[in-house]
Write a protein that holds these residues in place. Structure first.
Motif, mmCIF file in Angstrom:
data_model
loop_
_atom_site.group_PDB
_atom_site.id
_atom_site.type_symbol
_atom_site.label_atom_id
_atom_site.label_comp_id
_atom_site.label_asym_id
_atom_site.label_seq_id
_atom_site.Cartn_x
_atom_site.Cartn_y
_atom_site.Cartn_z
ATOM 1 N N GLY A 90 28.513 62.938 34.688
ATOM 2 C CA GLY A 90 28.738 64.181 33.970
ATOM 3 C C GLY A 90 27.984 64.277 32.660
ATOM 4 O O GLY A 90 27.265 63.355 32.252
ATOM 5 N N PRO A 91 28.150 65.409 31.980
ATOM 6 C CA PRO A 91 27.403 65.645 30.738
ATOM 7 C C PRO A 91 27.955 64.850 29.571
ATOM 8 O O PRO A 91 29.137 64.512 29.521
ATOM 9 N N LEU A 92 27.076 64.551 28.622
ATOM 10 C CA LEU A 92 27.458 63.868 27.388
ATOM 11 C C LEU A 92 26.605 64.443 26.267
ATOM 12 O O LEU A 92 25.383 64.275 26.258
ATOM 13 N N THR A 122 22.661 65.391 26.651
ATOM 14 C CA THR A 122 21.924 66.400 25.891
ATOM 15 C C THR A 122 21.910 65.928 24.442
ATOM 16 O O THR A 122 22.921 65.440 23.931
ATOM 17 N N ILE A 123 20.767 66.073 23.793
ATOM 18 C CA ILE A 123 20.576 65.484 22.474
ATOM 19 C C ILE A 123 20.341 66.569 21.425
ATOM 20 O O ILE A 123 19.536 67.481 21.633
ATOM 21 N N THR A 124 21.044 66.466 20.318
ATOM 22 C CA THR A 124 20.823 67.323 19.156
ATOM 23 C C THR A 124 20.443 66.440 17.981
ATOM 24 O O THR A 124 21.141 65.472 17.681
ATOM 25 N N ILE A 125 19.320 66.762 17.334
ATOM 26 C CA ILE A 125 18.867 65.997 16.177
ATOM 27 C C ILE A 125 19.028 66.865 14.927
ATOM 28 O O ILE A 125 18.654 68.037 14.915
ATOM 29 N N GLY A 126 19.583 66.297 13.885
ATOM 30 C CA GLY A 126 19.751 67.006 12.618
ATOM 31 C C GLY A 126 20.007 66.005 11.522
ATOM 32 O O GLY A 126 20.037 64.797 11.765
ATOM 33 N N LEU A 136 32.707 68.051 14.171
ATOM 34 C CA LEU A 136 33.933 68.693 13.684
ATOM 35 C C LEU A 136 34.249 69.957 14.471
ATOM 36 O O LEU A 136 35.409 70.262 14.742
ATOM 37 N N GLY A 137 33.203 70.684 14.840
ATOM 38 C CA GLY A 137 33.375 71.930 15.576
ATOM 39 C C GLY A 137 33.491 71.759 17.078
ATOM 40 O O GLY A 137 33.442 72.747 17.812
ATOM 41 N N HIS A 138 33.652 70.517 17.551
ATOM 42 C CA HIS A 138 33.795 70.212 18.980
ATOM 43 C C HIS A 138 32.573 70.643 19.788
ATOM 44 O O HIS A 138 32.667 70.874 20.993
ATOM 45 N N GLN A 139 31.420 70.752 19.142
ATOM 46 C CA GLN A 139 30.202 71.125 19.854
ATOM 47 C C GLN A 139 29.389 69.901 20.270
ATOM 48 O O GLN A 139 28.388 70.034 20.976
ATOM 49 N N LEU A 140 29.814 68.715 19.821
ATOM 50 C CA LEU A 140 29.212 67.452 20.243
ATOM 51 C C LEU A 140 30.322 66.477 20.601
ATOM 52 O O LEU A 140 31.373 66.453 19.944
ATOM 53 N N ASP A 141 30.087 65.649 21.613
ATOM 54 C CA ASP A 141 31.056 64.603 21.970
ATOM 55 C C ASP A 141 31.030 63.461 20.969
ATOM 56 O O ASP A 141 32.065 62.837 20.695
ATOM 57 N N VAL A 271 30.420 58.828 14.837
ATOM 58 C CA VAL A 271 31.350 59.848 14.346
ATOM 59 C C VAL A 271 31.996 60.533 15.552
ATOM 60 O O VAL A 271 31.295 61.039 16.433
ATOM 61 N N LEU A 272 33.331 60.514 15.586
ATOM 62 C CA LEU A 272 34.087 61.112 16.689
ATOM 63 C C LEU A 272 35.152 62.048 16.134
ATOM 64 O O LEU A 272 35.688 61.828 15.048
ATOM 65 N N ARG A 273 35.498 63.067 16.915
ATOM 66 C CA ARG A 273 36.590 63.965 16.522
ATOM 67 C C ARG A 273 37.851 63.685 17.331
ATOM 68 O O ARG A 273 38.953 63.651 16.807
ATOM 69 N N SER A 274 37.707 63.488 18.632
ATOM 70 C CA SER A 274 38.865 63.331 19.520
ATOM 71 C C SER A 274 39.129 61.858 19.800
ATOM 72 O O SER A 274 38.193 61.071 19.978
ATOM 73 N N PRO A 275 40.397 61.456 19.877
ATOM 74 C CA PRO A 275 40.718 60.065 20.240
ATOM 75 C C PRO A 275 40.507 59.785 21.723
ATOM 76 O O PRO A 275 40.471 58.635 22.154
#
Length: 295
Positions: A90-92, A122-126, A136-141, A271-275
């Motif tokens: 699945g996606p990550l 899928t990769i986001t660089i910033g 924080l916005g749940h847009q990244l795992d 960095v994680l938001r969800s346990p």
């Protein structure tokens, strides 16, 4: 409701009903009906419409911001449940600050693809701040950030050290000099630095504080690659990660300059938001921890 949110977000991002309908594989009247029904549910108009564009109004901006979070949580919930009975797949969605994302992450992804070919990253660089906000916005795992980053709403786990070195062109006078470089010489030099919010910028400012120096000339660039090329061209000097400069140093394109206070050691942190973690996220974190030491 999740379908209404999905349609609304797509229309908002496409800024056009026809393009949104094409993206969603729906008819334009069906998209319009979804939007009208959603606006009735919300009790207010969310979009400003004209013959040329569709734009969010103030209420629409609020709903769009939260809709992105809700859809991110919904997708995460779906894959967590799916993980209970299926193999790792699945996606990550992975976010990384520039240094880690461009110079370390590709090697981790290669190992993951070899062991777990059904995981689709899928990769986001910033910069560090941008990646943390997306988590924080749940847009990244998961995010990987640099430096002393703190946020009470996030789980932050340092997992690797990243030594930072001062580099210059091999033709630079510092590279030709024998002996210690003085503080006044460092202050007179042109420093090429990253933008505010970057972990590399944070480390550079830490060095300035340690050396009690204020450079007279600085250039601010938003790309590590651009900084390396500019240093190699002789425009100035810069403090950069070992991971970013190791190839150029081995080829002789850049030269590490010895300064008493260096290298500065900073941390790479997860960095994680969800346990809760999908199997895909769990194996990715395991691979990260296996690759924590610089050679």
């Amino acid at each position: 409701m999740d379908q209404q949110l999905h349609v609304f977000v797509t229309v908002a991002e496409m800024e056009n009903f026809s393009r949104a309908a094409e993206e969603l594989h729906m008819t334009q009247p069906a998209v319009s009906q979804y939007i009208q029904s959603f606006e009735r549910t919300m009790g207010t108009k969310l979009l400003e419409r004209s013959n040329k564009f569709v734009r969010l109004n103030k209420a629409g901006e609020i709903v769009y911001h939260h809709a992105k979070e809700i859809l991110g949580l919904y997708t995460k919930m779906h894959y967590l449940i799916d993980d209970l009975t299926n193999k790792t797949s699945g996606p990550l969605s992975i976010g990384a600050s520039y240094t880690f994302g461009e110079y370390v992450l590709p090697h981790v992804l290669a190992k993951m693809h070899k062991k777990y070919p059904l995981i689709i990253p899928t990769i986001t660089i910033g910069n560090t701040r941008e990646i943390a906000n997306l988590v924080l916005g749940h847009q990244l795992d998961v995010g990987i950030v640099e430096g002393e980053f703190k946020d009470k709403h996030l789980v932050i786990e340092p997992f690797a050290e990243d030594p930072m070195y001062l580099v210059a062109s091999p033709k630079h006078r510092f590279a030709q000099k024998n002996g210690e470089i003085s503080l006044s010489e460092l202050e007179e030099e042109t420093w090429i630095v990253r933008e505010n919010g970057s972990g590399t910028r944070e480390a550079t400012e830490k060095m300035f504080r340690l050396c009690e120096m204020i450079p007279k000339h600085t250039l601010e660039f938003g790309s590590t690659q651009l900084i390396k090329e500019s240093v190699e061209a002789g425009i100035g000097i810069s403090l950069l990660s070992y991971w970013a400069i190791r190839k150029e140093c081995s080829m002789g394109a850049l030269k590490i300059i010895n300064v008493n206070q260096l290298p500065i050691l900073r941390k790479f942190s997860v960095v994680l938001r969800s346990p809760f973690q999908t199997k895909a996220l769990t194996v990715f974190l395991e691979l990260l921890r296996e690759n924590k030491q610089a050679p």
